[in-house]
Scaffold this motif. Structure first.
Motif, PDB file in Angstrom:
ATOM      1  N   ALA A  90       2.288  -2.172 -10.946  1.00  0.00           N
ATOM      2  CA  ALA A  90       3.009  -3.158 -10.138  1.00  0.00           C
ATOM      3  C   ALA A  90       4.509  -3.091 -10.416  1.00  0.00           C
ATOM      4  N   GLY A  91       4.874  -2.929 -11.673  1.00  0.00           N
ATOM      5  CA  GLY A  91       6.280  -2.806 -12.019  1.00  0.00           C
ATOM      6  C   GLY A  91       6.915  -1.583 -11.389  1.00  0.00           C
ATOM      7  N   MET A  92       6.202  -0.475 -11.377  1.00  0.00           N
ATOM      8  CA  MET A  92       6.721   0.755 -10.786  1.00  0.00           C
ATOM      9  C   MET A  92       6.790   0.670  -9.269  1.00  0.00           C
ATOM     10  N   ALA A  93       5.854  -0.080  -8.676  1.00  0.00           N
ATOM     11  CA  ALA A  93       5.795  -0.178  -7.219  1.00  0.00           C
ATOM     12  C   ALA A  93       6.582  -1.367  -6.674  1.00  0.00           C
ATOM     13  N   GLY A  94       7.092  -2.208  -7.555  1.00  0.00           N
ATOM     14  CA  GLY A  94       7.850  -3.372  -7.097  1.00  0.00           C
ATOM     15  C   GLY A  94       6.974  -4.401  -6.419  1.00  0.00           C
ATOM     16  N   ARG A 102      -4.996  11.827   2.700  1.00  0.00           N
ATOM     17  CA  ARG A 102      -5.121  10.430   3.132  1.00  0.00           C
ATOM     18  C   ARG A 102      -4.148   9.532   2.383  1.00  0.00           C
ATOM     19  N   LEU A 103      -3.838   9.854   1.120  1.00  0.00           N
ATOM     20  CA  LEU A 103      -2.857   9.085   0.390  1.00  0.00           C
ATOM     21  C   LEU A 103      -1.465   9.293   1.007  1.00  0.00           C
ATOM     22  N   LEU A 104      -1.149  10.521   1.395  1.00  0.00           N
ATOM     23  CA  LEU A 104       0.097  10.787   2.091  1.00  0.00           C
ATOM     24  C   LEU A 104       0.145  10.067   3.432  1.00  0.00           C
ATOM     25  N   ALA A 105      -0.996   9.983   4.109  1.00  0.00           N
ATOM     26  CA  ALA A 105      -1.054   9.256   5.388  1.00  0.00           C
ATOM     27  C   ALA A 105      -0.785   7.769   5.182  1.00  0.00           C
ATOM     28  N   THR A 106      -1.210   7.238   4.038  1.00  0.00           N
ATOM     29  CA  THR A 106      -0.930   5.837   3.708  1.00  0.00           C
ATOM     30  C   THR A 106       0.570   5.625   3.576  1.00  0.00           C
ATOM     31  N   VAL A 107       1.254   6.567   2.947  1.00  0.00           N
ATOM     32  CA  VAL A 107       2.707   6.479   2.793  1.00  0.00           C
ATOM     33  C   VAL A 107       3.373   6.534   4.157  1.00  0.00           C
ATOM     34  N   ALA A 108       2.889   7.407   5.025  1.00  0.00           N
ATOM     35  CA  ALA A 108       3.514   7.619   6.334  1.00  0.00           C
ATOM     36  C   ALA A 108       3.185   6.499   7.332  1.00  0.00           C
ATOM     37  N   ALA A 109       2.121   5.769   7.119  1.00  0.00           N
ATOM     38  CA  ALA A 109       1.706   4.708   8.045  1.00  0.00           C
ATOM     39  C   ALA A 109       2.805   3.672   8.192  1.00  0.00           C
ATOM     40  N   SER A 110       3.142   3.372   9.399  1.00  0.00           N
ATOM     41  CA  SER A 110       4.159   2.351   9.728  1.00  0.00           C
ATOM     42  C   SER A 110       5.518   2.695   9.182  1.00  0.00           C
ATOM     43  N   ALA A 111       5.741   3.949   8.830  1.00  0.00           N
ATOM     44  CA  ALA A 111       7.066   4.325   8.300  1.00  0.00           C
ATOM     45  C   ALA A 111       7.982   4.806   9.392  1.00  0.00           C
ATOM     46  N   SER A 171      -1.568  -7.896  -6.069  1.00  0.00           N
ATOM     47  CA  SER A 171      -1.465  -7.089  -4.851  1.00  0.00           C
ATOM     48  C   SER A 171      -1.829  -5.635  -5.123  1.00  0.00           C
ATOM     49  N   VAL A 172      -1.373  -5.117  -6.251  1.00  0.00           N
ATOM     50  CA  VAL A 172      -1.695  -3.738  -6.612  1.00  0.00           C
ATOM     51  C   VAL A 172      -3.193  -3.586  -6.834  1.00  0.00           C
ATOM     52  N   SER A 173      -3.813  -4.566  -7.460  1.00  0.00           N
ATOM     53  CA  SER A 173      -5.254  -4.522  -7.685  1.00  0.00           C
ATOM     54  C   SER A 173      -6.013  -4.466  -6.362  1.00  0.00           C
ATOM     55  N   ARG A 174      -5.579  -5.263  -5.387  1.00  0.00           N
ATOM     56  CA  ARG A 174      -6.231  -5.239  -4.059  1.00  0.00           C
ATOM     57  C   ARG A 174      -6.073  -3.875  -3.404  1.00  0.00           C
ATOM     58  N   VAL A 175      -4.873  -3.318  -3.461  1.00  0.00           N
ATOM     59  CA  VAL A 175      -4.625  -2.004  -2.848  1.00  0.00           C
ATOM     60  C   VAL A 175      -5.443  -0.925  -3.548  1.00  0.00           C
ATOM     61  N   ALA A 208       0.832  -1.209   0.000  1.00  0.00           N
ATOM     62  CA  ALA A 208       0.000   0.000   0.000  1.00  0.00           C
ATOM     63  C   ALA A 208       0.862   1.252   0.000  1.00  0.00           C
ATOM     64  N   GLN A 209       1.935   1.256   0.788  1.00  0.00           N
ATOM     65  CA  GLN A 209       2.825   2.408   0.831  1.00  0.00           C
ATOM     66  C   GLN A 209       3.534   2.602  -0.505  1.00  0.00           C
ATOM     67  N   ARG A 210       3.963   1.513  -1.123  1.00  0.00           N
ATOM     68  CA  ARG A 210       4.659   1.616  -2.405  1.00  0.00           C
ATOM     69  C   ARG A 210       3.721   2.097  -3.504  1.00  0.00           C
ATOM     70  N   VAL A 211       2.484   1.607  -3.508  1.00  0.00           N
ATOM     71  CA  VAL A 211       1.507   2.059  -4.510  1.00  0.00           C
ATOM     72  C   VAL A 211       1.182   3.534  -4.297  1.00  0.00           C
ATOM     73  N   ALA A 212       0.965   3.927  -3.046  1.00  0.00           N
ATOM     74  CA  ALA A 212       0.664   5.329  -2.748  1.00  0.00           C
ATOM     75  C   ALA A 212       1.817   6.232  -3.165  1.00  0.00           C
ATOM     76  N   THR A 213       3.038   5.816  -2.878  1.00  0.00           N
ATOM     77  CA  THR A 213       4.213   6.593  -3.268  1.00  0.00           C
ATOM     78  C   THR A 213       4.296   6.727  -4.790  1.00  0.00           C
ATOM     79  N   THR A 214       4.036   5.640  -5.484  1.00  0.00           N
ATOM     80  CA  THR A 214       4.065   5.651  -6.946  1.00  0.00           C
ATOM     81  C   THR A 214       3.002   6.587  -7.500  1.00  0.00           C
ATOM     82  N   LEU A 215       1.789   6.520  -6.962  1.00  0.00           N
ATOM     83  CA  LEU A 215       0.719   7.405  -7.421  1.00  0.00           C
ATOM     84  C   LEU A 215       1.070   8.873  -7.176  1.00  0.00           C
TER      85      LEU A 215
END
Length: 106
Positions: A60-64, A97-106, A69-73, A25-32
């Motif tokens: 998925a390629g951009m987010a590694g 909220r997308l930024l909060a997703t990136v920051a979650a558990s970081a 998994s990307v579809s679920r996120v 989720a953090q990687r997808v949010a960062t990519t977006l």
């Protein structure tokens, strides 16, 4: 010029290190957010519109990650009202909220 290339390489290395410990989720949010920064346009709804034909495989390629998994996120982000997407576009509706997703558990 060499300093510029060195800085870009250092940034790429830092990005890889950060992504290796982040959740999907953090990687997808960062990519977006990165795509929005480069290609995003302000939309009438107050969000940011990314008009690119991104498949789940592309993202998925951009987010590694994997397309599944990307579809679920992405489905969860859409359900939460953070993003919306169509065949050739993605809109970030709630950047905070997308930024909060990136920051979650970081």
């Amino acid at each position: 010029m060499l300093d510029d290339v060195t800085a870009l390489l250092a940034q790429a290395r830092a990005d890889v290190t950060a992504q290796s410990t982040a959740t999907v989720a953090q990687r997808v949010a960062t990519t977006l957010l990165r795509l929005a920064g480069k290609f995003g346009q302000d939309s009438a709804c107050g969000g940011t519109l990314i008009q690119l034909p991104l498949s789940r495989t592309d993202l998925a390629g951009m987010a590694g990650s994997t397309p599944e998994s990307v579809s679920r996120v992405m489905s969860q982000l859409r359900k939460d009202g953070i993003i919306d997407s169509g065949r050739r576009w993605t809109a970030i509706l709630d950047r905070g909220r997308l930024l909060a997703t990136v920051a979650a558990s970081a």
